[in-house]
Design a protein around this motif. Structure first.
Motif, PDB file in Angstrom:
ATOM      1  N   CYS A  60       2.777   0.967   2.833  1.00  0.00           N
ATOM      2  CA  CYS A  60       2.119  -0.339   2.806  1.00  0.00           C
ATOM      3  C   CYS A  60       0.784  -0.291   2.080  1.00  0.00           C
ATOM      4  O   CYS A  60       0.372  -1.272   1.463  1.00  0.00           O
ATOM      5  CB  CYS A  60       1.915  -0.848   4.231  1.00  0.00           C
ATOM      6  N   SER A  61       0.130   0.846   2.153  1.00  0.00           N
ATOM      7  CA  SER A  61      -1.163   0.983   1.496  1.00  0.00           C
ATOM      8  C   SER A  61      -1.049   0.939  -0.026  1.00  0.00           C
ATOM      9  O   SER A  61      -2.056   0.786  -0.722  1.00  0.00           O
ATOM     10  CB  SER A  61      -1.826   2.300   1.913  1.00  0.00           C
ATOM     11  N   GLU A  62       0.166   1.030  -0.549  1.00  0.00           N
ATOM     12  CA  GLU A  62       0.372   1.094  -1.997  1.00  0.00           C
ATOM     13  C   GLU A  62       0.794  -0.242  -2.606  1.00  0.00           C
ATOM     14  O   GLU A  62       0.955  -0.331  -3.822  1.00  0.00           O
ATOM     15  CB  GLU A  62       1.445   2.143  -2.323  1.00  0.00           C
ATOM     16  N   VAL A  63       0.981  -1.278  -1.790  1.00  0.00           N
ATOM     17  CA  VAL A  63       1.457  -2.557  -2.334  1.00  0.00           C
ATOM     18  C   VAL A  63       0.331  -3.586  -2.325  1.00  0.00           C
ATOM     19  O   VAL A  63      -0.674  -3.422  -1.632  1.00  0.00           O
ATOM     20  CB  VAL A  63       2.681  -3.092  -1.550  1.00  0.00           C
ATOM     21  N   ARG A 120      12.821  -5.875  -0.736  1.00  0.00           N
ATOM     22  CA  ARG A 120      13.805  -4.799  -0.585  1.00  0.00           C
ATOM     23  C   ARG A 120      13.597  -3.657  -1.579  1.00  0.00           C
ATOM     24  O   ARG A 120      13.698  -2.478  -1.193  1.00  0.00           O
ATOM     25  CB  ARG A 120      15.221  -5.377  -0.714  1.00  0.00           C
ATOM     26  N   PRO A 121      13.262  -3.913  -2.864  1.00  0.00           N
ATOM     27  CA  PRO A 121      13.058  -2.786  -3.791  1.00  0.00           C
ATOM     28  C   PRO A 121      11.877  -1.892  -3.419  1.00  0.00           C
ATOM     29  O   PRO A 121      11.779  -0.764  -3.922  1.00  0.00           O
ATOM     30  CB  PRO A 121      12.813  -3.488  -5.138  1.00  0.00           C
ATOM     31  N   LEU A 122      10.979  -2.386  -2.558  1.00  0.00           N
ATOM     32  CA  LEU A 122       9.789  -1.618  -2.183  1.00  0.00           C
ATOM     33  C   LEU A 122       9.910  -1.015  -0.785  1.00  0.00           C
ATOM     34  O   LEU A 122       8.915  -0.553  -0.227  1.00  0.00           O
ATOM     35  CB  LEU A 122       8.550  -2.517  -2.240  1.00  0.00           C
ATOM     36  N   ALA A 123      11.111  -0.986  -0.228  1.00  0.00           N
ATOM     37  CA  ALA A 123      11.305  -0.587   1.170  1.00  0.00           C
ATOM     38  C   ALA A 123      10.719   0.776   1.498  1.00  0.00           C
ATOM     39  O   ALA A 123      10.208   0.996   2.604  1.00  0.00           O
ATOM     40  CB  ALA A 123      12.796  -0.612   1.519  1.00  0.00           C
ATOM     41  N   ASP A 124      10.755   1.708   0.542  1.00  0.00           N
ATOM     42  CA  ASP A 124      10.299   3.077   0.812  1.00  0.00           C
ATOM     43  C   ASP A 124       8.851   3.316   0.384  1.00  0.00           C
ATOM     44  O   ASP A 124       8.357   4.444   0.513  1.00  0.00           O
ATOM     45  CB  ASP A 124      11.219   4.081   0.106  1.00  0.00           C
ATOM     46  N   ARG A 125       8.188   2.277  -0.075  1.00  0.00           N
ATOM     47  CA  ARG A 125       6.775   2.416  -0.460  1.00  0.00           C
ATOM     48  C   ARG A 125       5.889   2.324   0.774  1.00  0.00           C
ATOM     49  O   ARG A 125       6.173   1.577   1.719  1.00  0.00           O
ATOM     50  CB  ARG A 125       6.385   1.300  -1.432  1.00  0.00           C
TER      51      ARG A 125
END
Length: 250
Positions: free
Chosen positions: A145-148, A138-143
């Motif tokens: 996908c290429s950045e995780v 949830r904390p990464l919802a706006d990231r």
């Protein structure tokens, strides 16, 4: 426990090559069931047969007692049988939330329509965020996908699969290629999502299989060699020989 997924004498040939040969498989409802075997044993092909991405050369597939042998993958997904893939199947140019939203739109009977107004697509956001929260993203919802990390991408794939509300979830090598530090996160995620559904997984990491799985089926050269608990499989001389010959230690 009742049988939720069953293969009866299933075979698959590609040209003259018989990849899966007369396999019988029974998966009990509420269990975590592993398919293991050396490379080339037919595990992923069997996954494709169970989820109807491959047609059977012979034999039958049953989901909750219904013969689904003639059904397509979309039909069986809507019946509650969904799978992940070895190769990442997410959209790297979309955010994590947008990826889950695509899956939610499909469940509600529409494909992802980029021309729709944002306010229309936002009606899926609350459900998407709940799914992301369930897999710890949830904390990464706006990231994007290429950045995780790769481990988080695999967790996202589980979230998009859960968006289809599967009763039977098939995971194809969920730990493959993952950094050692990410493995415990995915193991706990699988254990969590298995609390209210059946899970079938192809996995080479036998310590993961030992810690998670209620039952293990061993395939070798497309045939069923053995089935039982992990300890029964570990102590089976034929299985040990098959793995040692392939460079594995059970």
């Amino acid at each position: 426990m009742s049988i939720v997924l069953e293969a009866r004498q299933v075979s698959k040939s590609f040209g003259g090559f018989l990849a899966v040969k007369n396999v019988d498989l029974k998966v009990h409802e509420g269990s975590i069931h592993a398919l293991i075997g050396p490379n080339g044993a037919g595990k992923t092909t069997l996954f494709g047969l169970l989820t109807r991405f491959h047609s059977t050369t012979s034999g039958s597939i049953f989901l909750k007692g219904e013969d689904i042998t003639s059904k397509g993958p979309a039909d069986v997904a809507l019946r509650g049988l969904c799978r992940s893939f070895q190769i990442s199947s997410i959209f790297p140019g979309l955010t994590l939330r947008e990826n889950v939203r695509v899956a939610l739109q499909r469940r509600h009977g529409s494909s992802h329509q980029f021309w729709q107004p944002s306010r229309v697509l936002r009606r899926f956001d609350d459900d998407a965020d709940r799914l992301l929260d369930r897999v710890g993203l949830r904390p990464l919802a706006d990231r994007l996908c290429s950045e995780v990390s790769y481990g988080r991408k695999r967790a996202l794939e589980i979230a998009t699969t859960l968006a289809m509300e599967p009763k039977v979830l098939l995971l194809d090598e969920p730990i493959a290629g993952m950094a050692a530090g990410d493995i415990p996160m995915i193991v706990e995620l699988i254990r969590s999502v298995a609390k209210d559904r059946t899970v079938v997984m192809v996995e080479h990491n036998l310590s993961v299989v030992e810690s998670l799985c209620d039952r293990v089926t061993v395939l070798v050269r497309g045939e069923l060699m053995a089935e039982g608990t992990y300890s029964e499989i570990r102590d089976n001389p034929a299985v040990r020989q098959a793995y040692i010959g392939a460079g594995y230690e059970v």
